[in-house]
Scaffold this active site. Sequence first.
Site, PDB file in Angstrom:
ATOM      1  N   PHE A 119     -45.830 -55.768 -35.622  1.00  7.02           N
ATOM      2  CA  PHE A 119     -45.846 -57.343 -36.290  1.00  7.02           C
ATOM      3  C   PHE A 119     -46.628 -57.200 -37.321  1.00  7.02           C
ATOM      4  CE2 PHE A 119     -46.614 -61.985 -35.332  1.00  7.02           C
ATOM      5  CZ  PHE A 119     -45.276 -62.181 -35.566  1.00  7.02           C
ATOM      6  N   LYS A 123     -37.254 -46.880 -42.159  1.00  4.57           N
ATOM      7  CA  LYS A 123     -36.549 -45.671 -42.673  1.00  4.57           C
ATOM      8  C   LYS A 123     -36.439 -44.538 -41.878  1.00  4.57           C
ATOM      9  CE  LYS A 123     -38.720 -47.234 -45.906  1.00  4.57           C
ATOM     10  NZ  LYS A 123     -39.559 -47.732 -47.085  1.00  4.57           N
ATOM     11  N   GLU A 175     -29.621 -52.472 -42.811  1.00  4.54           N
ATOM     12  CA  GLU A 175     -29.366 -52.776 -44.200  1.00  4.54           C
ATOM     13  C   GLU A 175     -30.939 -52.718 -44.908  1.00  4.54           C
ATOM     14  OE1 GLU A 175     -26.781 -53.485 -46.438  1.00  4.54           O
ATOM     15  OE2 GLU A 175     -28.577 -53.096 -47.557  1.00  4.54           O
ATOM     16  N   VAL A 195     -32.990 -49.492 -47.233  1.00  4.87           N
ATOM     17  CA  VAL A 195     -32.903 -49.500 -48.571  1.00  4.87           C
ATOM     18  C   VAL A 195     -32.764 -50.725 -49.555  1.00  4.87           C
ATOM     19  CG1 VAL A 195     -31.275 -48.294 -50.098  1.00  4.87           C
ATOM     20  CG2 VAL A 195     -31.450 -47.286 -48.086  1.00  4.87           C
ATOM     21  N   GLU A 215     -45.984 -48.965 -48.918  1.00  6.47           N
ATOM     22  CA  GLU A 215     -46.083 -48.619 -47.511  1.00  6.47           C
ATOM     23  C   GLU A 215     -47.644 -48.667 -47.135  1.00  6.47           C
ATOM     24  OE1 GLU A 215     -43.190 -47.830 -45.447  1.00  6.47           O
ATOM     25  OE2 GLU A 215     -42.369 -48.802 -47.351  1.00  6.47           O
ATOM     26  N   LYS A 224     -34.828 -42.738 -48.901  1.00  8.87           N
ATOM     27  CA  LYS A 224     -33.491 -43.726 -49.123  1.00  8.87           C
ATOM     28  C   LYS A 224     -32.418 -43.005 -49.505  1.00  8.87           C
ATOM     29  CE  LYS A 224     -36.771 -47.646 -49.890  1.00  8.87           C
ATOM     30  NZ  LYS A 224     -37.731 -48.119 -50.610  1.00  8.87           N
ATOM     31  N   GLY A 282     -40.932 -56.185 -50.630  1.00  7.05           N
ATOM     32  CA  GLY A 282     -41.393 -57.254 -50.377  1.00  7.05           C
ATOM     33  C   GLY A 282     -41.427 -58.016 -49.094  1.00  7.05           C
TER      34      GLY A 282
END
Length: 348
Positions: free
Chosen positions: A10, A127, A151, A154, A211, A226, A324
């Site tokens: 969270f 990822k 989705e 990437v 990150e 990615k 973002g």
Amino acid sequence: MQLRLAIIGFGVVGQGVAKILCERKEQLKSRYGADLIITAISDVKKGAVADPQGLDPSALLQHLETHPDLTSFPAPDRGWDALTTIRKADADVVVEVSWTDVKTGGAALGHLREAFACGKHVVTTNKGPMVVAPWEMLEAAARAGVEFRFEGTVMSGTPVINTAWRCLRGCEITGFSGILNGTTNFMLTRMEQGLTYQQALEEAQRLGYAEADPSGDVLGWDAAGKVVILANTVLRKPLKLEEVELASGITEITPAHIEEARRACERWKLVAQAHVEDGKVMASVLARRVPLSDPVAGVMGPTNAITFRTDLLGPVTIVGAGAGQKETAFAVISDLLDIHATLVAKQA
Ligand code: HSE
């Protein structure tokens, strides 16, 4: 149809999902018939709460404005760790948006394994599992007969994987290249505008692009992750993280380098690419000077771009948000709506 969600993690993305639900829950219900209800949240730092009747996203967010964690948030169940939450929560879908580790997969790998073992659908923007064990994840979901969407791994919510899987179905995709990290593209843009490397990095962190550990962004590991996800899922060829050619990301680019490029009508970009050569994927993530006439040179700020090379359609380029909070949370919402539509169609 109701979709009950157990959110694992969270932080920026998890709270972004709650924010969208505060604003759009009713619209999603009336427009798509999807009633998205958060029934559990588990976060290593903020604690865990669960309520089969649903947790109010706006109350959760308000609580976190005045409290460091969820320990005093009123809920019938609390204190579950992530695996317990995945097992015990009254949830149809596990939304895995915890801390990303592209080198080991991190705890998220175990979270996805557990979710599939429990027969729960999964949406993730993490990822880690799709870099370290993409085939295992896809096969586990298929074996469990559950829906699995990723989705947001990437280019945040910009539809890259869906475009390749659905809209380019029937084409052979032989390679791709572009800009796959929002933080570094934002930093290069801001350095061109006069900020130092450190100032640009701090701004990227403040805006929620980087990150939790930004070294993966600046050294190129995030973009390499990615590339691995796209090579395995879109090119459908095995590629491991350590097989991606990497140098030092953007860590060695100084304001002097940027100025030198500017004088030559060029711009520094962290270019990620992969292509198939003799049946094998060759991939790299390297900082390069590109001429201003190159379309990639015009992709600025946290925006990303990818060009797929296809046999029937030629090059197909997608440009959009790369990072973002709201942009990545949108990926979760769009994946949830897709799962909802699939389940409704299966019921019919
Ligand atoms: N840190 C990542 C980036 C977030 O800057 O692109 C989106 O994957």
